[in-house]
Design a protein around this motif. Structure first.
Motif, PDB file in Angstrom:
ATOM      1  N   ILE A 159     -64.738  44.340  14.927  1.00 55.49           N
ATOM      2  CA  ILE A 159     -63.375  43.870  14.866  1.00 55.49           C
ATOM      3  C   ILE A 159     -63.433  42.914  13.827  1.00 55.49           C
ATOM      4  CG2 ILE A 159     -61.846  42.282  16.119  1.00 55.49           C
ATOM      5  CD1 ILE A 159     -62.687  43.687  18.481  1.00 55.49           C
ATOM      6  N   LEU A 160     -64.438  41.949  13.644  1.00 58.65           N
ATOM      7  CA  LEU A 160     -64.486  41.002  12.416  1.00 58.65           C
ATOM      8  C   LEU A 160     -64.528  41.339  11.234  1.00 58.65           C
ATOM      9  CD1 LEU A 160     -67.113  38.400  14.440  1.00 58.65           C
ATOM     10  CD2 LEU A 160     -64.684  37.885  13.745  1.00 58.65           C
ATOM     11  N   LYS A 161     -65.090  42.477  11.038  1.00 56.99           N
ATOM     12  CA  LYS A 161     -65.284  43.337   9.748  1.00 56.99           C
ATOM     13  C   LYS A 161     -63.913  43.902   9.380  1.00 56.99           C
ATOM     14  CE  LYS A 161     -67.042  47.308   7.664  1.00 56.99           C
ATOM     15  NZ  LYS A 161     -68.011  48.517   7.647  1.00 56.99           N
ATOM     16  N   LEU A 162     -63.009  44.438  10.502  1.00 56.51           N
ATOM     17  CA  LEU A 162     -61.895  45.005   9.990  1.00 56.51           C
ATOM     18  C   LEU A 162     -60.888  44.035   9.844  1.00 56.51           C
ATOM     19  CD1 LEU A 162     -61.830  47.801  12.834  1.00 56.51           C
ATOM     20  CD2 LEU A 162     -62.329  48.327  10.409  1.00 56.51           C
ATOM     21  N   THR A 163     -60.862  42.912  10.542  1.00 50.27           N
ATOM     22  CA  THR A 163     -59.658  41.803  10.374  1.00 50.27           C
ATOM     23  C   THR A 163     -60.057  41.071   9.098  1.00 50.27           C
ATOM     24  OG1 THR A 163     -60.931  40.342  11.770  1.00 50.27           O
ATOM     25  CG2 THR A 163     -59.399  41.624  12.694  1.00 50.27           C
ATOM     26  N   SER A 164     -61.361  40.898   8.673  1.00 45.75           N
ATOM     27  CA  SER A 164     -61.664  40.020   7.315  1.00 45.75           C
ATOM     28  C   SER A 164     -61.635  40.867   5.921  1.00 45.75           C
ATOM     29  CB  SER A 164     -63.021  39.454   7.590  1.00 45.75           C
ATOM     30  OG  SER A 164     -64.035  40.375   7.511  1.00 45.75           O
ATOM     31  N   SER A 165     -61.488  42.161   6.010  1.00 42.88           N
ATOM     32  CA  SER A 165     -61.611  42.900   4.967  1.00 42.88           C
ATOM     33  C   SER A 165     -60.164  43.245   4.454  1.00 42.88           C
ATOM     34  CB  SER A 165     -62.404  44.197   5.152  1.00 42.88           C
ATOM     35  OG  SER A 165     -62.268  45.047   4.153  1.00 42.88           O
ATOM     36  N   GLU A 166     -60.096  43.146   2.969  1.00 42.60           N
ATOM     37  CA  GLU A 166     -58.670  43.326   2.565  1.00 42.60           C
ATOM     38  C   GLU A 166     -58.330  44.938   2.557  1.00 42.60           C
ATOM     39  OE1 GLU A 166     -56.204  41.634   1.357  1.00 42.60           O
ATOM     40  OE2 GLU A 166     -57.540  39.686   1.878  1.00 42.60           O
ATOM     41  N   ARG A 167     -59.790  45.740   2.545  1.00 43.96           N
ATOM     42  CA  ARG A 167     -59.123  47.123   2.649  1.00 43.96           C
ATOM     43  C   ARG A 167     -58.588  47.588   4.218  1.00 43.96           C
ATOM     44  NH1 ARG A 167     -64.234  51.523   3.037  1.00 43.96           N
ATOM     45  NH2 ARG A 167     -62.866  53.495   2.900  1.00 43.96           N
ATOM     46  N   TYR A 168     -59.183  46.893   5.145  1.00 44.68           N
ATOM     47  CA  TYR A 168     -58.496  47.305   6.542  1.00 44.68           C
ATOM     48  C   TYR A 168     -57.397  46.454   7.112  1.00 44.68           C
ATOM     49  CZ  TYR A 168     -63.152  49.313   6.482  1.00 44.68           C
ATOM     50  OH  TYR A 168     -64.271  50.027   6.209  1.00 44.68           O
ATOM     51  N   LYS A 169     -57.170  45.437   6.306  1.00 49.17           N
ATOM     52  CA  LYS A 169     -55.983  44.371   6.842  1.00 49.17           C
ATOM     53  C   LYS A 169     -54.746  44.941   6.882  1.00 49.17           C
ATOM     54  CE  LYS A 169     -57.261  40.126   5.160  1.00 49.17           C
ATOM     55  NZ  LYS A 169     -57.152  39.208   4.483  1.00 49.17           N
ATOM     56  N   GLY A 170     -53.961  45.090   8.084  1.00 43.85           N
ATOM     57  CA  GLY A 170     -52.773  45.249   8.075  1.00 43.85           C
ATOM     58  C   GLY A 170     -52.554  46.853   8.217  1.00 43.85           C
ATOM     59  N   LYS A 171     -53.798  47.595   8.085  1.00 42.00           N
ATOM     60  CA  LYS A 171     -53.839  48.955   8.137  1.00 42.00           C
ATOM     61  C   LYS A 171     -53.589  49.587   9.575  1.00 42.00           C
ATOM     62  CE  LYS A 171     -54.201  49.160   3.851  1.00 42.00           C
ATOM     63  NZ  LYS A 171     -53.396  48.509   2.778  1.00 42.00           N
ATOM     64  N   HIS A 172     -53.216  50.643   9.733  1.00 44.00           N
ATOM     65  CA  HIS A 172     -53.105  51.439  10.956  1.00 44.00           C
ATOM     66  C   HIS A 172     -54.413  51.821  11.290  1.00 44.00           C
ATOM     67  CE1 HIS A 172     -48.950  51.044  11.041  1.00 44.00           C
ATOM     68  NE2 HIS A 172     -48.587  52.029   9.982  1.00 44.00           N
ATOM     69  N   GLY A 173     -54.773  52.025  12.634  1.00 47.05           N
ATOM     70  CA  GLY A 173     -55.952  52.520  12.982  1.00 47.05           C
ATOM     71  C   GLY A 173     -56.184  53.407  14.505  1.00 47.05           C
ATOM     72  N   ILE A 174     -57.190  54.247  14.405  1.00 48.02           N
ATOM     73  CA  ILE A 174     -57.465  54.685  15.838  1.00 48.02           C
ATOM     74  C   ILE A 174     -58.778  54.467  16.316  1.00 48.02           C
ATOM     75  CG2 ILE A 174     -57.519  57.167  17.070  1.00 48.02           C
ATOM     76  CD1 ILE A 174     -55.281  58.195  15.011  1.00 48.02           C
ATOM     77  N   TRP A 175     -59.166  53.828  17.445  1.00 45.81           N
ATOM     78  CA  TRP A 175     -60.249  53.964  17.925  1.00 45.81           C
ATOM     79  C   TRP A 175     -60.522  55.033  19.135  1.00 45.81           C
ATOM     80  CZ3 TRP A 175     -63.907  49.534  17.595  1.00 45.81           C
ATOM     81  CH2 TRP A 175     -63.668  48.561  17.156  1.00 45.81           C
TER      82      TRP A 175
END
Length: 130
Positions: free
Chosen positions: A29-45
């Motif tokens: 979660i920290l990686k996903l929320t801190s990276s410009e690549r993932y920020k604000g993108k849709h995701g499927i866990w």
């Protein structure tokens, strides 16, 4: 135990492997929320490989971490939780019950195809062009 993240058509697919624990989920979660690549993108866990090492009490700690780590002003996105396991479905629904203050729209699905259809609904694919 690894958590893999791959870019798909209109979303990122996050797949925890069997035995992933609470701390590994927090790290992802920290990686996903801190990276410009993932920020604000849709995701499927997609929890498909079996039991996680996570307890009901960890769910609130995950929510609090997301609240602290999610960058202010980032666009809201859709996050689907997918599992066929009854235990993981219960954990997911526990999370959904407390997730209303998070900057995401969450839904639970037992099939990934249904989750993809929900993600694509009213979604501009250009969001993933880069």
């Amino acid at each position: 135990m690894p958590i893999t993240v791959t870019k798909n058509d209109g979303y990122f697919l996050i797949k925890p492997s069997q035995g992933v624990d609470y701390l590994e989920i927090l790290e992802a979660i920290l990686k996903l929320t801190s990276s410009e690549r993932y920020k604000g993108k849709h995701g499927i866990w997609h929890f498909e490989e079996g039991p996680l090492k996570i307890e009901a009490g960890d769910i609130n700690r995950i929510k609090n971490l997301i609240l602290e780590a999610y960058p202010e002003g980032t666009p809201h996105s859709k996050i689907a939780l997918v599992s066929k396991s009854k235990l993981q479905a219960q954990l997911a629904h526990t999370f959904l019950d407390i997730a209303d203050s998070l900057p995401f729209e969450f839904m639970f699905f037992s099939e990934i195809k249904s989750a993809e259809m929900w993600i694509w609904e009213n979604t501009e694919q250009q969001q993933y062009a880069t």
